[in-house]
Enzyme design. Structure first.
Site, PDB file in Angstrom:
ATOM      1  N   ASP A   1      -9.217  -4.168  -0.229  1.00  0.00           N
ATOM      2  CA  ASP A   1      -9.939  -5.104   0.637  1.00  0.00           C
ATOM      3  C   ASP A   1      -9.312  -5.170   2.024  1.00  0.00           C
ATOM      4  O   ASP A   1     -10.006  -5.337   3.024  1.00  0.00           O
ATOM      5  CB  ASP A   1      -9.936  -6.509   0.017  1.00  0.00           C
ATOM      6  CG  ASP A   1     -10.869  -6.608  -1.175  1.00  0.00           C
ATOM      7  OD1 ASP A   1     -11.883  -5.899  -1.195  1.00  0.00           O
ATOM      8  OD2 ASP A   1     -10.575  -7.391  -2.094  1.00  0.00           O
TER       9      ASP A   1
ATOM     10  N   HIS B   1       3.639  -5.206   3.289  1.00  0.00           N
ATOM     11  CA  HIS B   1       2.694  -6.159   2.683  1.00  0.00           C
ATOM     12  C   HIS B   1       3.081  -6.542   1.258  1.00  0.00           C
ATOM     13  O   HIS B   1       2.293  -7.131   0.529  1.00  0.00           O
ATOM     14  CB  HIS B   1       1.282  -5.576   2.698  1.00  0.00           C
ATOM     15  CG  HIS B   1       0.210  -6.622   2.773  1.00  0.00           C
ATOM     16  ND1 HIS B   1      -0.061  -7.331   3.919  1.00  0.00           N
ATOM     17  CD2 HIS B   1      -0.653  -7.094   1.846  1.00  0.00           C
ATOM     18  CE1 HIS B   1      -1.050  -8.177   3.696  1.00  0.00           C
ATOM     19  NE2 HIS B   1      -1.426  -8.060   2.440  1.00  0.00           N
TER      20      HIS B   1
ATOM     21  N   GLU C   1     -17.780  -7.322  -6.171  1.00  0.00           N
ATOM     22  CA  GLU C   1     -16.620  -8.181  -6.369  1.00  0.00           C
ATOM     23  C   GLU C   1     -17.114  -9.573  -6.750  1.00  0.00           C
ATOM     24  O   GLU C   1     -18.315  -9.806  -6.883  1.00  0.00           O
ATOM     25  CB  GLU C   1     -15.740  -8.251  -5.113  1.00  0.00           C
ATOM     26  CG  GLU C   1     -14.905  -7.012  -4.875  1.00  0.00           C
ATOM     27  CD  GLU C   1     -13.757  -7.234  -3.905  1.00  0.00           C
ATOM     28  OE1 GLU C   1     -13.484  -8.395  -3.533  1.00  0.00           O
ATOM     29  OE2 GLU C   1     -13.123  -6.231  -3.498  1.00  0.00           O
TER      30      GLU C   1
END
Length: 525
Positions: free
Chosen positions: A155, A92, A268
């Site tokens: 997340d 990632h 958030e």
């Protein structure tokens, strides 16, 4: 035999021979319990990452069976004048950080099931997991088998434990529990000298804190001990909308600075375009498809971008609904959002933590998941965040970025200053994440987005903002020295002690492999 063979393999590869036939010989020469893929068949997953903006072919992809294999690979690279080693989690990275051109890439996912054990120490409970385990799998097993859960998350949970701990690991729980690097108490690490070491706050603390946020420069995490707490059953998930940035930041800071137990469990925020753009505008705000965003409630003097605070309150099935609703109402009543632009939904705890999976599956179905992702992540100090809003959100990206634009505060006091992570000054700073995506697989569109990212960073420098790149990527010594600031000399010394030949994580482009101390081997500008 081992090194002679690897060097011959490099030579043959350079000569454009067909090394595939020799993959089994590499495996034998390394004396691994795992497997090796090389040449065109081994490039596969190891020559690209989620960023999709570059492709670098390694010599071979190693799938280790365990820690001993990881050490063997590093030891082999140490005996070669050219070989480097990169640990790859779930790929990632954005800028090739987990790549090794002409080197050895270790696929840590092959070790994901090597460790999973509940540990109780002085009444506190932990779980020992493999560095190659996905956080998503750690979550599911901890909840289902123990009714427990790690406290701090990212997340997106299809990331490896070792990968996020090598950076920080942040999300909406960070203001409460700190990043993931503040919620691990012990590591097993294979250093750049091929030594396997157990480290913690009390045992080999310099390695322990150095590896946390160390960008893979000092060692490869093969096991981590993660702090747990009781897992809730449900989550009340809420979004509220703002027109003014100062109101948005005032309320966000109020929520993250409340005493323990007197705020939400997750905070958030994000910026979105004041339009009906399905990707960048109003449609991304509502949580329930039956509750649409009503733009007539937006004041006529609102600007080109709007702001959203996203919060969540955890609860158990035995909790009375009236009690939960009262707690939510009490907190929301203190906030100055646009009345009527409030969205709520109740979901299970795992549904909430795995909420990004829905978007991932949709992107895969639409064929855009594999497209380039020129993301930009920055930590910006509180004194500079309003000017950042004016210069960036209201100007440079006022039409959106083709994906989420996150911005929310965190507390420096929740971060351990002994780790390798560097932060802006002051107790409150903001993370800004421009999670760009593009429908173009390559070409000028990607280059344009990357150029915009560079422009944003240059604006921060020109205006002398106190900021740090998160998931940093630079090309030369001057930039890395600026990034680490006062910690640069410590970082170089750690490299000299634990990876003196510069074997590990070449894709970060901090140090080059040589046979003498790395203080003179950083990439020149």
């Amino acid at each position: 035999m081992m090194i002679a063979y690897l060097e011959r393999f490099v030579h043959e590869n350079d000569a454009e021979s067909k090394p595939d036939r020799d993959v089994s010989s590499i495996c034998n020469s390394l004396d691994l319990q795992g497997s090796v893929d090389g040449g065109s068949s081994g490039a596969g997953i190891a020559d690209k990452d989620f960023g999709g903006m570059q492709s670098v072919r390694p010599l071979a992809l190693i799938r280790p069976a365990g820690t001993e294999d990881v050490a063997s690979v590093i030891k082999a690279a140490g005996r070669s004048p050219n070989l480097t080693v990169a640990a790859r989690g779930n790929g990632h990275s954005i800028n090739g950080q987990a790549m090794a051109e002409g080197g050895l890439v270790i696929d840590m996912r092959s070790t994901e099931k090597n460790h999973f054990k509940l540990v109780t120490i002085n009444g506190s409970r932990y779980v020992d997991v493999s560095g190659g385990a996905l956080w998503e799998d750690v979550l599911k097993r901890c909840v289902r088998e123990f009714g427990l859960s790690p406290r701090s998350w990212t997340d997106y949970l299809s990331l490896t434990v070792g990968g996020t701990l090598s950076n920080a690991g942040v999300s909406g729980q960070t203001f409460l529990y700190g990043p993931q690097t503040s919620n691990v108490t012990e590591l097993e690490v294979v250093t750049g000298k091929a030594d396997t070491m157990i480290c913690s706050e009390s045992a080999n603390p310099d390695l322990f804190f150095g590896v946390l946020g160390g960008l893979g420069q000092f060692g490869i995490i093969t096991r981590a001990r993660i702090l747990l707490h009781p897992a809730p059953d449900k989550v009340k998930w809420i979004r509220v909308v703002y027109t003014e940035f100062e109101d948005f930041t005032r309320d966000a800071e109020f929520l993250v600075t409340r005493p323990a137990g007197e705020s939400f469990d997750y905070v958030e925020g994000f910026v979105f375009v004041n339009s009906d753009d399905p990707v960048n505008g109003w449609p991304q705000v509502h949580l329930d498809p039956n509750h649409k965003f009503d733009p007539t409630l937006i004041p006529p003097n609102a600007g080109s971008v709007l702001y959203c605070i996203e919060v969540a309150l955890n609860y158990r099935n035995v909790d009375r609904p009236a009690t939960i609703d009262s707690a939510v109402s009490r907190l929301l009543g203190r906030l100055g959002f646009v009345k009527g632009l409030e969205f709520q939904v109740d979901v299970t705890y795992m549904e909430f933590l795995l909420r990004v999976n829905v978007h991932e599956e949709l992107a895969k179905a639409n064929g855009i998941w594999e497209n380039p992702h020129p993301w930009l992540n920055i930590f910006v100090s509180k004194p500079n965040i309003a000017d950042f809003d004016r210069a960036v959100f209201k100007e440079i990206v006022k039409d959106g970025v083709g994906g989420p634009m996150l911005v929310y505060p965190m507390l420096r006091s929740k971060w351990d200053s002994r780790t390798s992570v560097v932060l802006p000054e002051g107790d409150i700073f903001y993370i800004v994440a421009l999670l760009r995506s593009t429908v173009y697989p390559k070409g000028p569109e990607v280059e344009k987005l990357v150029a915009t990212n560079r422009k944003i960073v240059q604006v921060c420098r020109d205006k002398e903002f106190d900021f740090k790149l998160y998931l940093p990527h630079y090309q030369c010594q001057e930039d890395w020295e600026r990034h680490f600031g006062d910690q640069w000399s410590r970082f170089v010394e750690m490299k000299r002690v634990y990876d003196p030949m510069g074997i590990l994580a070449p894709g970060q482009k901090i140090f080059q492999k040589q046979d003498y101390p790395p203080s003179v081997l950083v990439y020149p500008c």
